[in-house]
Design a protein around this motif. Structure first.
Motif, PDB file in Angstrom:
ATOM      1  N   GLY A  30      38.254  13.592  -3.789  1.00  0.00           N
ATOM      2  CA  GLY A  30      36.976  13.421  -4.487  1.00  0.00           C
ATOM      3  C   GLY A  30      35.785  13.629  -3.562  1.00  0.00           C
ATOM      4  O   GLY A  30      34.693  14.019  -3.998  1.00  0.00           O
ATOM      5  N   SER A  31      35.986  13.378  -2.265  1.00  0.00           N
ATOM      6  CA  SER A  31      34.889  13.503  -1.291  1.00  0.00           C
ATOM      7  C   SER A  31      34.570  14.964  -0.964  1.00  0.00           C
ATOM      8  O   SER A  31      33.506  15.273  -0.423  1.00  0.00           O
ATOM      9  CB  SER A  31      35.265  12.767  -0.010  1.00  0.00           C
ATOM     10  OG  SER A  31      36.584  13.137   0.370  1.00  0.00           O
ATOM     11  N   ALA A  32      35.463  15.890  -1.284  1.00  0.00           N
ATOM     12  CA  ALA A  32      35.249  17.308  -0.931  1.00  0.00           C
ATOM     13  C   ALA A  32      34.199  17.911  -1.853  1.00  0.00           C
ATOM     14  O   ALA A  32      34.334  17.858  -3.074  1.00  0.00           O
ATOM     15  CB  ALA A  32      36.556  18.081  -1.054  1.00  0.00           C
ATOM     16  N   LYS A  33      33.136  18.472  -1.277  1.00  0.00           N
ATOM     17  CA  LYS A  33      32.053  19.057  -2.083  1.00  0.00           C
ATOM     18  C   LYS A  33      31.870  20.559  -1.823  1.00  0.00           C
ATOM     19  O   LYS A  33      31.262  21.260  -2.622  1.00  0.00           O
ATOM     20  CB  LYS A  33      30.712  18.354  -1.761  1.00  0.00           C
ATOM     21  CG  LYS A  33      30.717  16.847  -1.991  1.00  0.00           C
ATOM     22  CD  LYS A  33      30.671  16.505  -3.485  1.00  0.00           C
ATOM     23  CE  LYS A  33      30.710  15.017  -3.724  1.00  0.00           C
ATOM     24  NZ  LYS A  33      31.937  14.570  -4.392  1.00  0.00           N
ATOM     25  N   TYR A  34      32.336  21.009  -0.695  1.00  0.00           N
ATOM     26  CA  TYR A  34      32.153  22.417  -0.299  1.00  0.00           C
ATOM     27  C   TYR A  34      33.465  22.968   0.263  1.00  0.00           C
ATOM     28  O   TYR A  34      34.316  22.207   0.729  1.00  0.00           O
ATOM     29  CB  TYR A  34      31.088  22.546   0.795  1.00  0.00           C
ATOM     30  CG  TYR A  34      29.697  22.162   0.342  1.00  0.00           C
ATOM     31  CD1 TYR A  34      28.817  23.126  -0.163  1.00  0.00           C
ATOM     32  CD2 TYR A  34      29.268  20.834   0.437  1.00  0.00           C
ATOM     33  CE1 TYR A  34      27.550  22.770  -0.570  1.00  0.00           C
ATOM     34  CE2 TYR A  34      27.993  20.476   0.022  1.00  0.00           C
ATOM     35  CZ  TYR A  34      27.139  21.445  -0.481  1.00  0.00           C
ATOM     36  OH  TYR A  34      25.888  21.102  -0.887  1.00  0.00           O
ATOM     37  N   VAL A  35      33.543  24.303   0.249  1.00  0.00           N
ATOM     38  CA  VAL A  35      34.684  24.975   0.868  1.00  0.00           C
ATOM     39  C   VAL A  35      34.136  25.904   1.960  1.00  0.00           C
ATOM     40  O   VAL A  35      33.225  26.702   1.699  1.00  0.00           O
ATOM     41  CB  VAL A  35      35.473  25.810  -0.173  1.00  0.00           C
ATOM     42  CG1 VAL A  35      36.772  26.318   0.446  1.00  0.00           C
ATOM     43  CG2 VAL A  35      35.771  24.990  -1.424  1.00  0.00           C
ATOM     44  N   ALA A  36      34.657  25.742   3.166  1.00  0.00           N
ATOM     45  CA  ALA A  36      34.202  26.561   4.303  1.00  0.00           C
ATOM     46  C   ALA A  36      35.290  27.569   4.661  1.00  0.00           C
ATOM     47  O   ALA A  36      36.480  27.235   4.633  1.00  0.00           O
ATOM     48  CB  ALA A  36      33.920  25.655   5.503  1.00  0.00           C
TER      49      ALA A  36
END
Ligand code: MTE
Length: 314
Positions: free
Chosen positions: A155-161
């Motif tokens: 749930g804490s993941a907001k972006y993909v690098a």
């Protein structure tokens, strides 16, 4: 952004990046630091079977010749013809893609397993470069969302690098004493952008595995954004909670934003983005075509940006 032969540049495409880069390119060339001669050819292309997709455009495709010989891949030089001439030195087998960060199931995928376990589709997409030219490319790939789901983001993941391979010994442009960019090349998406069905990881084009110059063995394709978001030869995908750094934004933040959505009404600080030149449609004096909002994909992606000021978040 990018450099091309003087004869190949339209007035509206003489960009600050081009001016800045041509100086660097000259210095790098003058220092004799490229491996231009005797570089190995890339591996033979292998056929890929792929299902048709309703997301494909029926516009005339840019020729395979143009798609594979007019490229931007600065790890191999800043000239449009450099990647085709030099990217054969990149060893793309064995190749793994590490997926880590805020996910329940971090993994390291061998490229052949990733391809075998994915439902490949042909996606014929427009690609609009920030420099003011465009192509129509028949990619073969799979939805980025499929990979995202496999690793179960927290749930804490907001972006993909995303990160490109960093291999100075195989990448003449990275060896330069006057590097054009901070290597490795990095890019990023918001997680909801990554989940959009249009976003794909491409492993081929024109029905065959990707040529090295187009980002073999795996690259990102996000057709509603300027081409520089389409990071090539990916080795790492990380899920993070903060907006990741992106290569061109680090290089010139006032010119290249994180979002980089194609937008004909937000000009680059030094040139208009209202029109584009379709590669293969003729020489420099061919009539430019109007650029479409979100590169013509507004129906699928406009809702991602509802309420955002796209002049500020360019
Ligand atoms: N990825 C890496 N690693 N290095 C690059 O220089 N150039 C970007 C993008 N991905 C680039 C990259 C730019 S500016 C564009 S327009 C597209 O790749 C070009 O993709 P193509 O050469 O397959 O048309």
């Amino acid at each position: 952004m990018l450099i091309r032969r003087t004869t190949d540049i339209l007035p509206s495409e003489i960009t600050p990046r081009a001016v800045y880069l041509s100086r660097r390119q000259w210095m790098a060339g003058a220092a004799g630091l490229t491996l231009a001669a005797a570089l190995p050819k890339g591996p033979e292309a292998a056929p890929l079977s792929a299902a048709k997709s309703p997301f494909s455009t029926d516009e005339k495709k840019t020729s395979r010749e143009d798609v594979t010989s007019y490229n931007n891949y600065y790890e191999f030089g800043t000239g449009k013809e450099d990647p085709a001439a030099k990217a054969g030195s990149l060893k793309n087998s064995p190749w793994t893609v590490k997926v880590d960060g805020m996910v329940g199931k971090p993994a390291e995928f061998a490229i052949e397993d990733l391809i075998k376990s994915s439902a490949l589709e042909e996606r014929i997409y427009r690609m609009r470069c920030v420099e003011g030219w465009s192509m129509v490319i028949p990619w073969v790939g799979f939805p980025l969302a499929d990979l995202v789901k496999r690793v179960e983001p927290l749930g804490s993941a907001k972006y993909v690098a995303f990160e490109t391979a960093y291999r100075p010994e195989e990448m003449p442009g990275v060896q330069s004493m006057f590097p054009v960019l901070d290597w490795p090349y990095v890019e990023g998406l918001r997680l909801d952008e990554a989940m959009n069905p249009l976003a794909i990881l491409a492993v081929g084009l024109y029905g065959e595995t990707l040529p090295n110059q187009n980002g073999a063995p795996i690259r990102l394709v996000v057709p509603w954004k300027y081409g520089f978001k389409g990071i090539k030869s990916i080795t790492r995908i990380s899920f993070v909670d903060k907006q990741p750094e992106t290569s061109w934004n680090k290089q010139a933040p006032s010119e290249y934003g994180f979002y980089a959505n194609v937008n004909p009404s937000v000009d680059h600080p030094r040139w208009s983005q209202a029109t584009e030149r379709r590669i293969g449609e003729g020489g420099l004096f061919v009539k430019r075509r109007p650029t479409l909002m979100f590169n013509g994909y507004a129906e699928q992606v406009a809702s991602l940006y509802a309420g955002m000021d796209l002049r500020k978040l360019y």
